[in-house]
Enzyme design. Sequence first.
Site, PDB file in Angstrom:
ATOM      1  CG  ASP A  52      -0.486   0.085   2.524  1.00  0.00           C
ATOM      2  OD1 ASP A  52       0.732  -0.168   2.707  1.00  0.00           O
ATOM      3  OD2 ASP A  52      -1.251   0.391   3.455  1.00  0.00           O
ATOM      4  N   GLY A 140      -2.278  -5.163  19.903  1.00  0.00           N
ATOM      5  CA  GLY A 140      -0.982  -5.424  19.277  1.00  0.00           C
ATOM      6  C   GLY A 140      -0.996  -6.637  18.375  1.00  0.00           C
ATOM      7  N   GLY A 142      -2.044  -6.804  15.265  1.00  0.00           N
ATOM      8  CA  GLY A 142      -1.935  -6.555  13.829  1.00  0.00           C
ATOM      9  C   GLY A 142      -3.293  -6.580  13.147  1.00  0.00           C
ATOM     10  CG  LEU A 143      -6.309  -8.796  14.034  1.00  0.00           C
ATOM     11  CD1 LEU A 143      -7.335  -9.613  14.809  1.00  0.00           C
ATOM     12  CD2 LEU A 143      -6.187  -9.328  12.614  1.00  0.00           C
ATOM     13  CG  ASP A 190      -3.814  -0.946   8.612  1.00  0.00           C
ATOM     14  OD1 ASP A 190      -3.813  -1.803   7.707  1.00  0.00           O
ATOM     15  OD2 ASP A 190      -2.881  -0.793   9.409  1.00  0.00           O
TER      16      ASP A 190
HETATM   17  C1  GLA Z   1       0.435  -2.055   8.471  1.00  0.00           C
HETATM   18  C2  GLA Z   1       0.228  -0.678   7.851  1.00  0.00           C
HETATM   19  C3  GLA Z   1      -0.469  -0.778   6.492  1.00  0.00           C
HETATM   20  C4  GLA Z   1       0.246  -1.788   5.592  1.00  0.00           C
HETATM   21  C5  GLA Z   1       0.515  -3.101   6.317  1.00  0.00           C
HETATM   22  C6  GLA Z   1       1.359  -4.044   5.513  1.00  0.00           C
HETATM   23  O1  GLA Z   1      -0.787  -2.639   8.783  1.00  0.00           O
HETATM   24  O2  GLA Z   1      -0.534   0.141   8.708  1.00  0.00           O
HETATM   25  O3  GLA Z   1      -0.548   0.485   5.908  1.00  0.00           O
HETATM   26  O4  GLA Z   1       1.426  -1.235   5.073  1.00  0.00           O
HETATM   27  O5  GLA Z   1       1.160  -2.897   7.568  1.00  0.00           O
HETATM   28  O6  GLA Z   1       0.693  -4.475   4.379  1.00  0.00           O
END
Ligand code: GLA
Length: 403
Positions: A52, A140, A142-143, A190
């Site tokens: 992204d 934390g 990653g969601l 995100d």
């Molecule tokens: C995090 C960042 C996103 C994207 C992902 C990896 O979630 O916030 O913008 O770069 O990592 O795909």
Amino acid sequence: MFWRMGYLRRNEGRMADIKEKILNKFKEVFGEGEAQAFFAPGRVNLIGEHTDYNGGHVFPCALTIGTYAVARKRDDRKLRFFSMNFEHLGIIESGLDDLKPRRDAGWTNYPKGIFWALGEKGYEVNQGIDLLLFGNIPNGSGLSSSASVEVVTGYILSELFGLGISNQDLALIGQYSENNFNGVNCGIMDQFAIAMGQKGQAIFLDTADLSYEYAPVQLEGAKIVIACSNKKRGLGDSKYNERREECETALGEIQQGMDINTLGDLNEEQFEQVKMAVKDEDRRKRAKHAVYENQRTIKAVKALKENDITSFGKLMNESHVSLRDDYEVTGKELDTLVEEAWKVDGVIGSRMTGAGFGGCTVSIVKDEAVDTFIDKVGTAYKSKIGYAADFYVVEIGSGPCHL
Ligand code: GLA
């Protein structure tokens, strides 16, 4: 771990209960009076990782877990924040005249950043608020709990102060705040997935120009299962910004001989022809991932549209290999979860999701294999890593709303 899964399933049907709980807590913390309740989801990315900020495609979806909030305007310029996830911290106070990130402000730097970003973008917010949050996204993991907090705050302010901000702009404001207030150079994925989420649909977003389309995720006879490694990560202290710089340098090197705007402008063949312009071998691998992952995402969405879940799953697996070997953002926890998942019959595809370095994996698992999957992957993970993973069978939910 089975308990966790059951917990989540029950939770999803309990928005109304949660609403009552947070409204009661709000009264207890901030006192009687009218207040409104809101929600914004978390997100999971199905494929298209670290593309992204390289002008590529992503394919995330919003979840039915997320951030619940209760808010009301104040008559003064105070900002008072309370999180039910960090009750021991009590009320954290700040003000509209003190919109600076502070280490001791902890999680409140995320909502504060939105007040700041709105000001920068010319929106007028001249009164403070009392804000209570309750998140059921594992922290934390990653969601995107932080992007969820950003989007819910923007949504609340837009509603309370009649700012009429579109959901797409809420995403951009969230990203602006994360980049410039919280110092993480994240892309748009995100915040966009959260602000623009639609039930049952993933979003095929071209980050080069923000054009997007919704694609229904109809997994006949299969579920999306998230495995949380419980290895905590924060984007700020990860190698995220470093990867981003490596890609920018690689792009600059390629641009010396070719007229492109982003790595996402290249297909695999074009990349193979120009790759030696990237002098450093590690940097070349990073750029290769960005190019190939973008193309994989385009292919994966095509496969999904043709109902070819098997090909979709294979592309997910390839995505993980590339993130492991070329982008080098996985680590032994995520690799163990994914490599153990690949061994289980009935797993259609499995990969790390989000920034990496910890956090979660996402797998597509046939209905009848879900229990075995959780059992086998969970047991192997615990014995190799030394602590347990948590598993969540998730559903695709919609964007921010008033409850
Ligand atoms: C995090 C960042 C996103 C994207 C992902 C990896 O979630 O916030 O913008 O770069 O990592 O795909």
